[in-house]
Motif scaffolding. Structure first.
Motif, PDB file in Angstrom:
ATOM      1  N   VAL A 113      67.204 -16.926  64.742  1.00  0.00           N
ATOM      2  CA  VAL A 113      66.941 -18.124  65.541  1.00  0.00           C
ATOM      3  C   VAL A 113      67.815 -18.078  66.795  1.00  0.00           C
ATOM      4  N   MET A 114      67.162 -17.968  67.940  1.00  0.00           N
ATOM      5  CA  MET A 114      67.817 -17.912  69.245  1.00  0.00           C
ATOM      6  C   MET A 114      67.875 -19.316  69.845  1.00  0.00           C
ATOM      7  N   ARG A 115      68.923 -19.581  70.638  1.00  0.00           N
ATOM      8  CA  ARG A 115      69.020 -20.868  71.340  1.00  0.00           C
ATOM      9  C   ARG A 115      69.731 -20.658  72.671  1.00  0.00           C
ATOM     10  N   ASP A 116      69.397 -21.462  73.653  1.00  0.00           N
ATOM     11  CA  ASP A 116      70.084 -21.430  74.933  1.00  0.00           C
ATOM     12  C   ASP A 116      71.586 -21.615  74.669  1.00  0.00           C
ATOM     13  N   PRO A 117      72.419 -20.633  75.042  1.00  0.00           N
ATOM     14  CA  PRO A 117      73.850 -20.721  74.723  1.00  0.00           C
ATOM     15  C   PRO A 117      74.558 -21.899  75.385  1.00  0.00           C
ATOM     16  N   ARG A 118      74.008 -22.417  76.483  1.00  0.00           N
ATOM     17  CA  ARG A 118      74.608 -23.587  77.111  1.00  0.00           C
ATOM     18  C   ARG A 118      74.424 -24.828  76.242  1.00  0.00           C
ATOM     19  N   ASP A 119      73.259 -24.931  75.615  1.00  0.00           N
ATOM     20  CA  ASP A 119      73.052 -26.035  74.678  1.00  0.00           C
ATOM     21  C   ASP A 119      73.913 -25.859  73.431  1.00  0.00           C
ATOM     22  N   ILE A 120      74.151 -24.616  73.036  1.00  0.00           N
ATOM     23  CA  ILE A 120      75.043 -24.363  71.902  1.00  0.00           C
ATOM     24  C   ILE A 120      76.437 -24.884  72.207  1.00  0.00           C
ATOM     25  N   VAL A 121      76.911 -24.626  73.420  1.00  0.00           N
ATOM     26  CA  VAL A 121      78.246 -25.091  73.830  1.00  0.00           C
ATOM     27  C   VAL A 121      78.336 -26.611  73.727  1.00  0.00           C
ATOM     28  N   VAL A 122      77.370 -27.320  74.296  1.00  0.00           N
ATOM     29  CA  VAL A 122      77.397 -28.781  74.294  1.00  0.00           C
ATOM     30  C   VAL A 122      77.283 -29.323  72.870  1.00  0.00           C
ATOM     31  N   SER A 123      76.381 -28.745  72.095  1.00  0.00           N
ATOM     32  CA  SER A 123      76.195 -29.192  70.721  1.00  0.00           C
ATOM     33  C   SER A 123      77.460 -28.964  69.897  1.00  0.00           C
ATOM     34  N   TYR A 124      78.080 -27.798  70.081  1.00  0.00           N
ATOM     35  CA  TYR A 124      79.296 -27.488  69.327  1.00  0.00           C
ATOM     36  C   TYR A 124      80.433 -28.429  69.737  1.00  0.00           C
ATOM     37  N   ARG A 164      69.304 -12.792  80.177  1.00  0.00           N
ATOM     38  CA  ARG A 164      68.917 -11.746  79.236  1.00  0.00           C
ATOM     39  C   ARG A 164      68.251 -12.332  77.991  1.00  0.00           C
ATOM     40  N   LEU A 165      68.608 -13.569  77.656  1.00  0.00           N
ATOM     41  CA  LEU A 165      67.972 -14.249  76.533  1.00  0.00           C
ATOM     42  C   LEU A 165      66.649 -14.906  76.931  1.00  0.00           C
ATOM     43  N   GLY A 166      66.361 -14.896  78.240  1.00  0.00           N
ATOM     44  CA  GLY A 166      65.091 -15.449  78.704  1.00  0.00           C
ATOM     45  C   GLY A 166      65.123 -16.907  79.066  1.00  0.00           C
ATOM     46  N   TYR A 167      66.324 -17.448  79.291  1.00  0.00           N
ATOM     47  CA  TYR A 167      66.428 -18.852  79.679  1.00  0.00           C
ATOM     48  C   TYR A 167      66.676 -18.958  81.182  1.00  0.00           C
ATOM     49  N   ILE A 194      61.838  -7.547  61.637  1.00  0.00           N
ATOM     50  CA  ILE A 194      62.580  -8.633  62.271  1.00  0.00           C
ATOM     51  C   ILE A 194      61.734  -9.318  63.338  1.00  0.00           C
ATOM     52  N   LYS A 195      61.800 -10.619  63.375  1.00  0.00           N
ATOM     53  CA  LYS A 195      61.216 -11.386  64.472  1.00  0.00           C
ATOM     54  C   LYS A 195      62.252 -12.389  64.977  1.00  0.00           C
ATOM     55  N   ILE A 196      62.159 -12.713  66.246  1.00  0.00           N
ATOM     56  CA  ILE A 196      63.041 -13.709  66.845  1.00  0.00           C
ATOM     57  C   ILE A 196      62.240 -14.971  67.148  1.00  0.00           C
ATOM     58  N   PHE A 197      62.778 -16.097  66.722  1.00  0.00           N
ATOM     59  CA  PHE A 197      62.165 -17.396  66.995  1.00  0.00           C
ATOM     60  C   PHE A 197      63.176 -18.253  67.742  1.00  0.00           C
ATOM     61  N   ARG A 198      62.666 -19.048  68.666  1.00  0.00           N
ATOM     62  CA  ARG A 198      63.549 -19.895  69.464  1.00  0.00           C
ATOM     63  C   ARG A 198      63.752 -21.260  68.800  1.00  0.00           C
ATOM     64  N   PHE A 199      64.979 -21.695  68.805  1.00  0.00           N
ATOM     65  CA  PHE A 199      65.333 -23.032  68.333  1.00  0.00           C
ATOM     66  C   PHE A 199      64.454 -24.084  69.000  1.00  0.00           C
ATOM     67  N   GLU A 200      64.236 -23.910  70.301  1.00  0.00           N
ATOM     68  CA  GLU A 200      63.480 -24.887  71.085  1.00  0.00           C
ATOM     69  C   GLU A 200      62.040 -25.025  70.587  1.00  0.00           C
ATOM     70  N   ASP A 201      61.452 -23.922  70.096  1.00  0.00           N
ATOM     71  CA  ASP A 201      60.083 -23.958  69.575  1.00  0.00           C
ATOM     72  C   ASP A 201      60.041 -24.508  68.154  1.00  0.00           C
ATOM     73  N   LEU A 202      61.023 -24.130  67.348  1.00  0.00           N
ATOM     74  CA  LEU A 202      61.044 -24.563  65.953  1.00  0.00           C
ATOM     75  C   LEU A 202      61.269 -26.062  65.816  1.00  0.00           C
ATOM     76  N   THR A 203      62.009 -26.649  66.752  1.00  0.00           N
ATOM     77  CA  THR A 203      62.394 -28.054  66.622  1.00  0.00           C
ATOM     78  C   THR A 203      61.569 -29.011  67.478  1.00  0.00           C
ATOM     79  N   LYS A 204      60.630 -28.497  68.252  1.00  0.00           N
ATOM     80  CA  LYS A 204      59.824 -29.389  69.091  1.00  0.00           C
ATOM     81  C   LYS A 204      58.857 -30.191  68.222  1.00  0.00           C
ATOM     82  N   PRO A 205      58.384 -31.331  68.718  1.00  0.00           N
ATOM     83  CA  PRO A 205      57.488 -32.168  67.904  1.00  0.00           C
ATOM     84  C   PRO A 205      56.243 -31.439  67.421  1.00  0.00           C
TER      85      PRO A 205
END
Length: 289
Positions: free
Chosen positions: A122-133, A282-285, A192-203
């Motif tokens: 599960v990939m996530r924008d690292p800037r949002d990770i910083v704020v969330s953490y 590099r993560l595509g954000y 292996i597959k990569i899924f984005r946090f943003e897609d998994l958690t959207k409505p």
């Protein structure tokens, strides 16, 4: 009338009896071809929420897979192989989901695996990770030695300095390096597959979970999957709080991507780029603030 009667009868069955039935072969509707499924991630990528989903009896019913508890213990975390001599080299039990593995790709490779397995990161924008953490460490995370130390420090700092401290702390922790290590891994291993946090958690997350479950050979009928996802929406889990309505002291603080825009200023952005380089792109954000 028949529906009401069935509902009443189900309520009369003791919970422990229901649990036994749900873990029995009689409950199963499908057996996954996977001996193990590995849910890999870094901190603040909805790992506890994902764990809750996999613990749901409907996942077992349509896969025959149970969740292996304490999956992240002694699995190497973010440390380099050279630095970590205490990694548990035992394989996970067969027919289990190894959930919430906070782990780098190198340490994932070191886990003994069966012939038939699937993994996803599960990939996530690292800037949002910083704020969330930052908010989690300061307000809502259950206290342990690490969090207690960080909370004391964060409570002594301004919000800007606290976020700057969080960037430094996560960098020393190895989170950004671990995040980067998973870039391009599906080309190295087709399991292996990569899924984005943003897609998994959207409505509207039905399609992405359909892909995830297909990858893991969890064959849940569409109607049941749809209800399954409704049972784990942000609003339902927060007892009616709308998505985006912030509660800083809740583990489910806000639930929307891109929240870093509200907290990053030029100083924070410059420090983040100094520490992480071109990781965001590099993560595509998106790059800019």
């Amino acid at each position: 009338m028949k529906t009401q009667l069935n509902s009443t009868l189900r309520q009369l069955i003791p919970t422990n009896v229901k649990d036994v039935v749900k873990q029995s072969r009689l409950w199963l509707r499908y057996k996954s071809s996977c001996s193990n499924v590995y849910h890999c991630c870094v901190h603040k990528t909805a790992s506890q929420w994902m764990q809750s989903l996999f613990f749901d009896s409907r996942v077992y019913r349509y896969s025959g897979l149970t969740v292996c508890p304490n999956g992240k213990v002694h699995r190497g975390g973010y440390e380099t192989r050279e630095a970590n001599n205490a990694i548990d080299s035992d394989p996970f039990p067969e027919k289990t989901i190894a959930g919430s593995l906070h782990i780098s790709f190198d340490n994932f490779l070191a886990i003994p695996k069966p012939k038939c397995y699937k993994a996803f990161f599960v990939m996530r924008d690292p800037r949002d990770i910083v704020v969330s953490y930052f908010f989690s460490a300061k307000y809502s995370h259950v206290l342990n030695l690490r969090i207690s130390k960080e909370r004391k420090i964060l409570n002594s700092l301004s919000q800007i300095d606290g976020i700057l401290y969080t960037i430094e702390s996560l960098n020393k922790f190895g989170l950004f390096t671990a995040l980067e290590s998973w870039i391009g891994t599906p080309t190295k291993d087709s399991n292996i597959k990569i899924f984005r946090f943003e897609d998994l958690t959207k409505p509207n997350n039905f399609a992405v979970f359909k892909q995830l479950f297909l990858h893991c050979d969890i064959v849940m009928p569409d109607k049941i999957l749809s209800q399954f996802l409704k049972d784990y929406t942000f609003q339902r889990l927060t007892k009616g709080r709308p998505l985006g309505d912030e509660d800083r002291r809740s583990h489910l603080r806000k639930g929307v991507p891109g929240d870093w825009h509200n907290y990053f200023n030029d100083k924070i952005d410059q420090e983040f780029k100094k520490v992480t380089g071109d990781l965001v792109s590099r993560l595509g954000y998106e790059k800019s603030i």
